[in-house]
Motif scaffolding. Structure first.
Motif, mmCIF file in Angstrom:
data_model
loop_
_atom_site.group_PDB
_atom_site.id
_atom_site.type_symbol
_atom_site.label_atom_id
_atom_site.label_comp_id
_atom_site.label_asym_id
_atom_site.label_seq_id
_atom_site.Cartn_x
_atom_site.Cartn_y
_atom_site.Cartn_z
ATOM 1 N N VAL A 116 0.749 -1.105 -0.104
ATOM 2 C CA VAL A 116 0.346 -0.025 0.571
ATOM 3 C C VAL A 116 0.797 1.286 -0.060
ATOM 4 O O VAL A 116 0.248 2.363 -0.833
ATOM 5 N N SER A 120 0.637 4.215 -3.299
ATOM 6 C CA SER A 120 0.046 5.094 -3.046
ATOM 7 C C SER A 120 2.133 6.710 -3.301
ATOM 8 O O SER A 120 0.789 7.194 -3.858
ATOM 9 N N LEU A 123 1.518 6.687 -6.842
ATOM 10 C CA LEU A 123 0.910 7.237 -7.497
ATOM 11 C C LEU A 123 1.052 8.837 -7.050
ATOM 12 O O LEU A 123 1.173 10.022 -7.807
ATOM 13 N N ASN A 211 -4.800 -1.410 -7.761
ATOM 14 C CA ASN A 211 -5.159 -0.735 -7.712
ATOM 15 C C ASN A 211 -5.613 0.715 -7.653
ATOM 16 O O ASN A 211 -5.857 1.928 -8.231
ATOM 17 N N PHE A 212 -3.795 1.496 -7.085
ATOM 18 C CA PHE A 212 -3.319 2.813 -7.337
ATOM 19 C C PHE A 212 -3.256 3.419 -8.634
ATOM 20 O O PHE A 212 -3.090 4.421 -8.734
ATOM 21 N N ILE B 264 -5.497 4.055 4.140
ATOM 22 C CA ILE B 264 -4.919 4.790 3.068
ATOM 23 C C ILE B 264 -5.333 4.591 1.849
ATOM 24 O O ILE B 264 -5.600 5.884 0.385
ATOM 25 N N ASP B 265 -5.664 3.360 1.198
ATOM 26 C CA ASP B 265 -6.382 3.110 -0.417
ATOM 27 C C ASP B 265 -7.882 4.386 -0.035
ATOM 28 O O ASP B 265 -7.641 4.916 -1.313
ATOM 29 N N PHE B 268 -6.922 8.402 -0.991
ATOM 30 C CA PHE B 268 -6.395 8.259 -1.977
ATOM 31 C C PHE B 268 -7.193 8.149 -2.993
ATOM 32 O O PHE B 268 -7.318 9.563 -3.691
ATOM 33 N N LEU B 269 -8.216 7.109 -2.937
ATOM 34 C CA LEU B 269 -8.638 6.975 -4.002
ATOM 35 C C LEU B 269 -10.487 7.157 -3.798
ATOM 36 O O LEU B 269 -10.735 7.700 -5.008
#
Lengths: 266, 305, 370
Positions: A116, A120, A123, A211-212, B264-265, B268-269
């Motif tokens: 993760v 991130s 990203l 996914n990011f 976090i996911d 961010f998204l």
């Protein structure tokens, strides 16, 4: 008494096989439920036997497109990562140079970083550089996290090779390039193959980092499964899961048989 | 006896001749390391920079060096951070307890079945992580035989009593998340354990028995200390990805089991609060680095005792 | 889990070990007196190591019993037996230093003076100064002595040595043989030494049991085994033997039995001939044969086919008229040497020959393990 002591003596074997069974149960369940004809959209409870999903593996919209994208990314990422990683591994295993410790650290740290965090941080980089999310971003990310694993696999193999073989080749008049192509590369091949296989399976299976960096037009197979998990997983997912599992198993067993035969021949 | 004569008995270890190329190794290293620097090291810097920016997705972000975001992040999400570390640590211990007997059996007792067992341990890797995690939803499903069995033996009541589940089923609970984490990272525990146990000379265990050590003592004094490198590697390979994972907590848990990766996911998204998400990412990484450094040092010294 | 201290002779009664496909040790009866240095000698696969492992408790016998003194230990676990082993690979614990290795057994039995005793044991093997080193930092010979100290320090009823010198080079091996014998005499423990090296067994042991195919072929002190082997296997495995097929031609006269070999009349000391056999192998050791006629009344004529100089001695191959080559070893005492192609007479005394039942293969035990 006899039975009890027999069980006691084989306690370790029982424990080991129980854990092995635990590891394999989900795979069996996936295969079994690929023959289910679920009631409603969630494939969680057994309803009745059906081979529909096997007959129409692409029967769920988008599933085969996502599979195709995952295969393309997996093959490309593992090829590039294998080339980059093998070069690094050969440098580490065969040459003396300054900065070895720093190199080892740079190889190790990505493997010890949670996905993760890697996803991130990439990203944020892509945002700053203006690189759009999508297949290219995914590919860059996959190559990045695969390189380290290839290095480890190839280095382990190169470390077991006798450097005197290469000296012998040079002694027999082979140029450095010939030595590399005819001696080093064939001997390192099992490690390179293992690294490539590992890289492919890591790339093919990745969800978190992907996914990011994905866009709505670049849905990989794991992303398709994730999306489906919210709405109801089509049985085709189980079919593809089972096929991939069996294909990989066959691949590994074939590799094992091949290397056994080669060892016996030597 | 003359000391000199004793030394004669050892063959000098074979020195590995290592080639000295001036530019060749750097040429080999350059592409791979460059890739890692640009797409791993630089993003860490941009991640740090992102966490110190202010603004929003529509108007853009400006670097302000606002470190209070970290205090804010910890204050809002410390339960998730603690929970992630706790779940990951529990799953790591469980994986060690489950993985050790299998690794030991494969390495020392399996004989010609060794390679087949090894393939079977690696095999689950080849089915997507997500699909296998979803399979646990089949296995632990509320109407399934596992839950029925757990209910009839009182296991579900026990789990509920200790707070691992909130009703008398198994899914959507702490219990399911921890089981999922344990299961998913078990091979990462088994393989390093296997590698170090395979190197263990069984004659050392015999020698311990010969020197009056009971099987238990022989394990404690010989097998376990000699397998420590595998234990350390296996626990790290299990703990680190488990601490950042959110697939298990998302698919097998409930709103009370949200782990930091999930936060976090979504920051961010979905929420698109990049500075907060970046700060949380950094905090997670720092926590893991500190814990791992502490653990490696402790395991390292224990080995010497 | 303190092992009960027993003492006395080690007795094996009908001890047997069968594996799935073969019998490693046929029923064996053996008494090894307390305080003796006993060697089990034989080629690899003869069952000597299996026997040792059964005594150590590392292998479960299929049948039979093991006693030390009056205590039966057949079903006792390895860690409960007052028996210690010096392993062929040494099996030193790599994560412990030398002193910790030597203390290991004492500590498991809760000995309060473990460190003091371990240091004494290290002094005994002259390794006091490396106590704090790890085994990997020591040479092979030093590791071997640590392994010995680690076993001896427990003062076991029986100390087992499984080819302990096999990994050492020749010169060091000779030194360690003398060293081991000194230590055994100093501590007075029963040592059982398994080896395939006949010279090693003869140098160190009071008593040797020669094993072959899971059975003891012959038991005795080194000189008796060498001078009066009971089978062609023992005759060939312990040193070299020239074996001639001969026919007994009459009853013993003056303590000697007349025989003929290829029409040549020879004699053998009567007490060296088994029972009333008619056809026998007549054996003579190469160093008992003399070039010339001064060796004794038994004479054969032949042609020198090969001469090899080995330093202290010269070895000849002498071809007999019927084709067989006999080996003759002569000390290099300054007398002249024969040349290849020379016709020579070789001679020996009646008491230097031994006779063995001719039903056995002449080449049993030849060239096994060098």
């Amino acid at each position: 008494m006899g039975v009890l002591s027999w069980i006691r003596r084989h306690l370790l074997a029982f424990a080991a096989l129980a854990v092995l069974a635990l590891l394999l149960v989900p795979n069996v369940v996936v295969a079994v439920f690929s023959f289910n004809d679920p009631v409603g959209k969630f494939n969680y409870n057994w309803a009745k036997f059906s081979t529909d999903a096997w007959a129409h593996p692409c029967g769920s919209p988008g599933i085969c497109e996502s599979l195709g994208l995952s295969l393309r990314i997996g093959v490309t990422a593992s090829l590039v990562a294998t080339v980059l990683g093998t070069m690094v591994a050969l440098a580490l295993g065969r040459y003396q140079f300054r900065g070895r410790a720093a190199t080892n650290l740079l190889i190790f740290v990505p493997m010890a970083t949670p996905e993760v965090v890697m996803g991130s941080s990439l990203l944020t980089l892509f945002l700053m550089l203006g690189i759009p999310s999508g297949a290219l971003a995914i590919l860059i990310a996959h190559i990045m996290f695969c390189v380290s694993f290839v290095v480890v696999a190839v280095k382990a193999r190169v470390a077991t090779l006798d450097p005197r073989l290469e000296e012998a080749a040079a002694d027999l008049g082979a140029t450095p390039a010939q030595t590399f192509l005819r001696v080093t590369l064939p001997l390192a091949a099992p490690g390179i193959a293992a690294g490539a296989l590992l890289a492919f399976s890591l790339s093919f299976d990745d969800y978190i980092i992907t996914n990011f960096n994905a866009s709505p037009s670049s849905i990989t197979f794991p992303m398709f499964v994730w999306g489906a998990a919210q709405r109801g997983v089509p049985v085709q997912v189980n079919v593809i899961g089972t096929v991939v599992f069996l294909a990989a198993l066959l691949f590994v067993i074939a590799g094992q048989v091949l290397s056994n035969r080669r060892q016996r021949a030597v | 006896m003359a000391e000199g004569a004793a030394v004669v008995g050892t063959g000098a270890p074979v020195r590995k001749p290592v080639r000295r190329g001036r530019w060749v190794p750097y040429a080999l290293l350059a592409p791979g390391l460059l890739w890692l620097v640009v797409f791993f090291v630089v993003p860490m810097i941009t991640l740090g920079s992102q966490s110190l920016q202010e603004g929003n997705i529509d108007d853009g972000y400006v670097f302000t060096g606002n470190v209070s975001i970290y205090a804010d992040a910890v204050q809002r999400y410390w339960p998730h951070l603690v929970r992630s570390i706790g779940y990951a640590a529990t799953a790591t211990v469980l994986a060690l307890v489950l993985g050790y007997p299998l690794a030991y059996f494969m390495a020392q007792k399996a004989g010609r079945w060794k390679n087949i067992l090894l393939i079977l341990v690696i095999a689950p890797f080849f089915t997507s992580f997500l699909i296998r995690t979803l399979a646990w939803r089949n296995i632990l499903s509320d109407d399934g035989p596992v839950v029925a069995f757990a209910q009839s033996t009182g296991f579900t009541s026990l789990l509920q009593a200790v707070g691992l589940t909130s009703n008398d089923t198994l899914l959507a609970s702490k219990f399911a998340v921890i089981c999922g984490l344990t299961y998913n990272f078990l091979p990462f525990m088994i393989l390093p354990l296997y590698a170090s146990l395979e190197r263990l000379d069984p004659r050392l265990v015999e020698a311990a028995g010969d020197l009056y050590a009971s099987p238990r003592e022989a394990f404690r004094r010989v097998t376990w200390p000699l397998s420590l490198p595998g234990v350390v590697a296996g626990t790290l390979l299990t703990f680190i990805p488990a601490a950042g994972d959110f697939i298990n907590s998302r698919l097998l848990g409930n709103t009370e089991t949200v782990m930091i990766g999930q936060v976090i996911d979504s920051q961010f998204l979905r929420v698109l609060d990049y500075p907060l998400a970046a700060a949380l990412s950094f905090i997670l990484l720092t926590m893991i680095v500190v814990l791992v450094a502490f653990y490696v040092r402790k395991a390292g010294t224990e080995e010497l005792v | 889990m303190a092992a009960t201290r027993t003492s006395g002779d080690l007795r094996l009664a009908g001890l047997t070990k069968e594996f799935d496909t073969f019998t490693a040790v046929h029923p064996m009866d053996l008494v090894i007196p307390e305080g003796s240095f006993f060697a089990l000698l034989g080629p690899s696969g003869c069952g000597k190591t299996t026997t040792l492992r059964m005594v150590a408790g590392l292998e479960q016998p299929t049948a039979g019993r093991i006693h030390i003194g009056d205590t039966e230990i057949t079903d006792t676990k390895a860690h409960q037996r007052n028996v210690n082993t010096v392993f062929q690979s040494y099996a030193l614990f790599p994560h412990m230093n030398v002193l910790e290795n030597v203390e290991f057994g004492l500590r498991r039995r809760g000995d309060k003076n473990a460190t003091v005793k371990a240091k004494e044991a290290l002094e005994l093997v002259q390794l006091g100064e490396v106590a704090k080193k790890k085994p990997a930092q020591l040479s092979g010979g030093m590791q071997q002595r640590v392994a010995l100290a680690r076993a001896v320090v427990n003062r076991p009823d029986v100390l087992l040595l499984d080819e302990p010198l096999g990994a050492l080079d020749l010169k060091l091996r000779r030194q360690m043989q003398i060293e081991l014998k000194r230590i055994q005499q100093e501590v007075g423990l029963t040592f059982i030494h398994v080896t395939h090296d006949q010279e090693e067994a003869m140098t160190m042991a009071d008593t040797i049991a020669v094993m072959n195919a899971g059975r003891i072929e012959q038991l005795g002190d080194p000189a008796t085994l060498y001078e009066h082997p009971a089978s062609t296997f023992v005759a060939n495995f312990l040193g070299q033997s020239n074996l001639l097929k001969v026919t007994v031609t009459g009853p013993a006269r003056n303590g000697e039995v007349p025989v003929t070999a290829y029409d040549t009349a020879l004699t053998v000391a009567a007490d060296h001939v088994p029972g009333d056999a008619k056809e026998v192998w007549l054996g003579v050791r190469p160093e008992k044969l003399r070039m010339g006629e001064h060796g004794g009344p038994n004479r054969l004529h032949g042609t020198v086919s090969d001469v090899s100089f080995t330093g202290v001695a010269t070895q000849y191959l002498v071809r007999m008229p019927w084709g067989k080559e006999l080996t003759v070893v002569q000390q290099n005492d300054g007398s002249g040497r024969a040349r290849p192609g020379e016709d020579v007479t070789i001679s020996w005394a009646a008491e230097h020959g031994f006779a063995l039942d001719a039903a056995q293969a002449a080449d049993a035990g030849v060239e096994e393990e060098g």
